[in-house]
Design a protein around this motif. Sequence first.
Motif, PDB file in Angstrom:
ATOM      1  N   THR A   1      11.450  -2.316   5.048  1.00 25.74           N
ATOM      2  CA  THR A   1      11.602  -2.818   3.675  1.00 25.74           C
ATOM      3  C   THR A   1      11.677  -1.662   2.686  1.00 25.74           C
ATOM      4  OG1 THR A   1      10.357  -4.820   4.232  1.00 25.74           O
ATOM      5  CG2 THR A   1      10.603  -4.297   1.901  1.00 25.74           C
ATOM      6  N   LEU A   2      10.823  -0.663   2.865  1.00 29.33           N
ATOM      7  CA  LEU A   2      10.843   0.514   1.997  1.00 29.33           C
ATOM      8  C   LEU A   2      12.142   1.298   2.149  1.00 29.33           C
ATOM      9  CD1 LEU A   2       7.164   1.665   2.576  1.00 29.33           C
ATOM     10  CD2 LEU A   2       8.093   0.778   0.434  1.00 29.33           C
ATOM     11  N   GLN A   3      12.674   1.303   3.352  1.00 24.60           N
ATOM     12  CA  GLN A   3      13.965   1.962   3.573  1.00 24.60           C
ATOM     13  C   GLN A   3      15.074   1.237   2.814  1.00 24.60           C
ATOM     14  OE1 GLN A   3      15.722   1.600   7.527  1.00 24.60           O
ATOM     15  NE2 GLN A   3      16.416   3.732   7.446  1.00 24.60           N
ATOM     16  N   ASN A   4      15.034  -0.085   2.824  1.00 20.76           N
ATOM     17  CA  ASN A   4      16.032  -0.863   2.082  1.00 20.76           C
ATOM     18  C   ASN A   4      15.953  -0.610   0.586  1.00 20.76           C
ATOM     19  OD1 ASN A   4      17.043  -2.037   4.422  1.00 20.76           O
ATOM     20  ND2 ASN A   4      15.697  -3.824   4.292  1.00 20.76           N
ATOM     21  N   GLU A   5      14.776  -0.244   0.105  1.00 20.24           N
ATOM     22  CA  GLU A   5      14.588   0.059  -1.312  1.00 20.24           C
ATOM     23  C   GLU A   5      14.846   1.526  -1.624  1.00 20.24           C
ATOM     24  OE1 GLU A   5      10.753  -1.301  -2.557  1.00 20.24           O
ATOM     25  OE2 GLU A   5      11.255  -3.418  -2.263  1.00 20.24           O
ATOM     26  N   ALA A   6      15.321   2.277  -0.610  1.00 23.74           N
ATOM     27  CA  ALA A   6      15.659   3.699  -0.773  1.00 23.74           C
ATOM     28  C   ALA A   6      14.452   4.549  -1.153  1.00 23.74           C
ATOM     29  CB  ALA A   6      16.780   3.872  -1.785  1.00 23.74           C
ATOM     30  N   LEU A   7      13.261   4.136  -0.743  1.00 28.52           N
ATOM     31  CA  LEU A   7      12.064   4.924  -1.011  1.00 28.52           C
ATOM     32  C   LEU A   7      11.737   5.866   0.139  1.00 28.52           C
ATOM     33  CD1 LEU A   7       9.777   2.215  -2.655  1.00 28.52           C
ATOM     34  CD2 LEU A   7      11.013   4.070  -3.780  1.00 28.52           C
ATOM     35  N   ILE A   8      12.108   5.492   1.359  1.00 21.03           N
ATOM     36  CA  ILE A   8      11.921   6.345   2.524  1.00 21.03           C
ATOM     37  C   ILE A   8      13.193   6.324   3.358  1.00 21.03           C
ATOM     38  CG2 ILE A   8       9.424   5.915   2.582  1.00 21.03           C
ATOM     39  CD1 ILE A   8       9.945   4.077   5.001  1.00 21.03           C
ATOM     40  N   ARG A   9      13.269   7.231   4.312  1.00 19.52           N
ATOM     41  CA  ARG A   9      14.417   7.268   5.221  1.00 19.52           C
ATOM     42  C   ARG A   9      13.961   7.764   6.577  1.00 19.52           C
ATOM     43  NH1 ARG A   9      17.589  12.311   2.269  1.00 19.52           N
ATOM     44  NH2 ARG A   9      16.215  13.993   3.002  1.00 19.52           N
ATOM     45  N   ARG A  10      14.721   7.420   7.612  1.00 20.50           N
ATOM     46  CA  ARG A  10      14.401   7.887   8.946  1.00 20.50           C
ATOM     47  C   ARG A  10      14.720   9.372   9.072  1.00 20.50           C
ATOM     48  NH1 ARG A  10      13.336   4.178  12.893  1.00 20.50           N
ATOM     49  NH2 ARG A  10      13.884   1.998  12.460  1.00 20.50           N
ATOM     50  N   CYS A  11      13.872  10.098   9.782  1.00 19.47           N
ATOM     51  CA  CYS A  11      14.157  11.497  10.075  1.00 19.47           C
ATOM     52  C   CYS A  11      15.144  11.573  11.231  1.00 19.47           C
ATOM     53  CB  CYS A  11      12.874  12.241  10.446  1.00 19.47           C
ATOM     54  SG  CYS A  11      11.687  12.351   9.099  1.00 19.47           S
TER      55      CYS A  11
ATOM     56  N   GLN B   1       0.827  -1.204   0.000  1.00 20.17           N
ATOM     57  CA  GLN B   1       0.000   0.000   0.000  1.00 20.17           C
ATOM     58  C   GLN B   1       0.865   1.258   0.000  1.00 20.17           C
ATOM     59  OE1 GLN B   1      -3.308   0.446  -0.155  1.00 20.17           O
ATOM     60  NE2 GLN B   1      -3.160   2.676   0.077  1.00 20.17           N
ATOM     61  N   LEU B   2       1.859   1.291   0.873  1.00 21.57           N
ATOM     62  CA  LEU B   2       2.709   2.475   0.976  1.00 21.57           C
ATOM     63  C   LEU B   2       3.579   2.644  -0.273  1.00 21.57           C
ATOM     64  CD1 LEU B   2       3.847   2.298   4.712  1.00 21.57           C
ATOM     65  CD2 LEU B   2       2.050   3.717   3.706  1.00 21.57           C
ATOM     66  N   ARG B   3       4.080   1.542  -0.791  1.00 21.43           N
ATOM     67  CA  ARG B   3       4.895   1.630  -2.006  1.00 21.43           C
ATOM     68  C   ARG B   3       4.079   2.190  -3.160  1.00 21.43           C
ATOM     69  NH1 ARG B   3       6.996  -3.791  -4.804  1.00 21.43           N
ATOM     70  NH2 ARG B   3       4.741  -3.938  -5.024  1.00 21.43           N
TER      71      ARG B   3
ATOM     72  N   PHE C   1       2.692   9.175  -6.072  1.00 25.62           N
ATOM     73  CA  PHE C   1       2.871  10.506  -5.495  1.00 25.62           C
ATOM     74  C   PHE C   1       1.682  10.928  -4.646  1.00 25.62           C
ATOM     75  CE2 PHE C   1       5.858  11.223  -9.213  1.00 25.62           C
ATOM     76  CZ  PHE C   1       6.989  11.016  -8.435  1.00 25.62           C
ATOM     77  N   ILE C   2       1.020   9.928  -4.041  1.00 22.94           N
ATOM     78  CA  ILE C   2       0.048  10.233  -2.991  1.00 22.94           C
ATOM     79  C   ILE C   2       0.830  10.611  -1.747  1.00 22.94           C
ATOM     80  CG2 ILE C   2      -1.780   9.276  -1.535  1.00 22.94           C
ATOM     81  CD1 ILE C   2      -2.480   7.446  -3.947  1.00 22.94           C
ATOM     82  N   LEU C   3       1.857   9.818  -1.447  1.00 22.69           N
ATOM     83  CA  LEU C   3       2.884  10.235  -0.494  1.00 22.69           C
ATOM     84  C   LEU C   3       3.964  10.928  -1.319  1.00 22.69           C
ATOM     85  CD1 LEU C   3       3.240   7.162   1.901  1.00 22.69           C
ATOM     86  CD2 LEU C   3       2.471   9.459   2.513  1.00 22.69           C
ATOM     87  N   MET C   4       4.101  12.222  -1.126  1.00 17.93           N
ATOM     88  CA  MET C   4       4.985  13.021  -1.967  1.00 17.93           C
ATOM     89  C   MET C   4       6.430  12.980  -1.452  1.00 17.93           C
ATOM     90  SD  MET C   4       3.476  14.743  -4.484  1.00 17.93           S
ATOM     91  CE  MET C   4       4.301  16.329  -4.644  1.00 17.93           C
ATOM     92  N   PRO C   5       7.402  13.172  -2.355  1.00 15.65           N
ATOM     93  CA  PRO C   5       8.787  13.321  -1.908  1.00 15.65           C
ATOM     94  C   PRO C   5       8.887  14.427  -0.861  1.00 15.65           C
ATOM     95  CG  PRO C   5       8.696  13.131  -4.292  1.00 15.65           C
ATOM     96  CD  PRO C   5       7.281  13.245  -3.822  1.00 15.65           C
ATOM     97  N   GLY C   6       9.508  14.103   0.272  1.00 13.75           N
ATOM     98  CA  GLY C   6       9.637  15.067   1.357  1.00 13.75           C
ATOM     99  C   GLY C   6       8.552  14.971   2.407  1.00 13.75           C
ATOM    100  N   ASP C   7       7.455  14.243   2.124  1.00 12.53           N
ATOM    101  CA  ASP C   7       6.404  14.068   3.134  1.00 12.53           C
ATOM    102  C   ASP C   7       6.947  13.318   4.341  1.00 12.53           C
ATOM    103  OD1 ASP C   7       4.541  15.365   1.629  1.00 12.53           O
ATOM    104  OD2 ASP C   7       3.360  13.598   1.111  1.00 12.53           O
ATOM    105  N   ARG C   8       6.528  13.760   5.534  1.00 16.08           N
ATOM    106  CA  ARG C   8       6.968  13.113   6.769  1.00 16.08           C
ATOM    107  C   ARG C   8       5.773  12.500   7.488  1.00 16.08           C
ATOM    108  NH1 ARG C   8      11.888  16.533   9.585  1.00 16.08           N
ATOM    109  NH2 ARG C   8      13.222  16.637   7.721  1.00 16.08           N
ATOM    110  N   PHE C   9       6.041  11.412   8.203  1.00 18.88           N
ATOM    111  CA  PHE C   9       4.984  10.714   8.927  1.00 18.88           C
ATOM    112  C   PHE C   9       5.622   9.856  10.005  1.00 18.88           C
ATOM    113  CE2 PHE C   9       6.188   8.439   5.099  1.00 18.88           C
ATOM    114  CZ  PHE C   9       6.550   7.206   5.589  1.00 18.88           C
ATOM    115  N   THR C  10       4.798   9.356  10.905  1.00 17.96           N
ATOM    116  CA  THR C  10       5.265   8.461  11.958  1.00 17.96           C
ATOM    117  C   THR C  10       4.620   7.096  11.789  1.00 17.96           C
ATOM    118  OG1 THR C  10       3.491   9.012  13.505  1.00 17.96           O
ATOM    119  CG2 THR C  10       5.460  10.425  13.537  1.00 17.96           C
TER     120      THR C  10
END
Length: 235
Positions: free
Chosen positions: A56-66, A18-20, A26-35
């Motif tokens: 898993t998404l972090q391993n795919e370089a789609l998101i990163r920890r703030c 779902q998140l991917r 671009f429903i979740l936009m580049p730069g969007d932050r969430f918890t």
Amino acid sequence: MASELNRLLPHSVRVYRQLRQEIYAFILMPGDRFTEVDIASRLGCSRTPVREALLTLQNEALIRRCFRNGWEVCPIDFDVYEDLYATRILIEVDSVGRLCGPDTAKIDRSVLAKLRALWVIPSARQEQAGEKIATLDEQFHIALTEAAGNRELTAILSNITDRIRIMRRLDFEYDARIAQTYQEHAELLEAIENREKARAISLIQEHIQDAHSGACAITLRRLQKVRARNLPQFR
């Protein structure tokens, strides 16, 4: 049937998919932050599957920890992507050049036969699902470098593949691009088989450059549409 199968998947896999998809669309936009709490509340599940999906998404370089708290959709830096695609060209030109040269103990030509079986096929048998063809395309390019016998370059290319995945997959949303990829892969394999080094190098360079240009154009169009949709409407 597909809906029923989706319900049978582990929670973490469903959250991940779902998140991917939201990131790709671009429903979740580049730069969007969430918890994790935000996602768990929105999707109606506990934090455990959310955490697994985010890793898993972090391993795919789609998101990163703030730095302080939560997660962020990785921003799109076109300069970085340009550098990554340029590095891809250097690696794959080297690999193709080696495959067009004399055989050595490191070169594994059996890989090429397997690639021909997947890519040199009638149009009626060609995969049409964008996500599947994107995965097959990634595997094709990594396999060429593996066949050339340089493990270090293969590792670098695998890392680059992870980092450009979001743009690369957007490039396969159109049937014309899928058909073009099959044709270009087949031509490249033919040139390698015939040891036509200059032609093979030209083909791989053009193939990657076209993919980069197409992915950039699609990404910009997507971003513009989303921004236009989110602008306040004045009357």
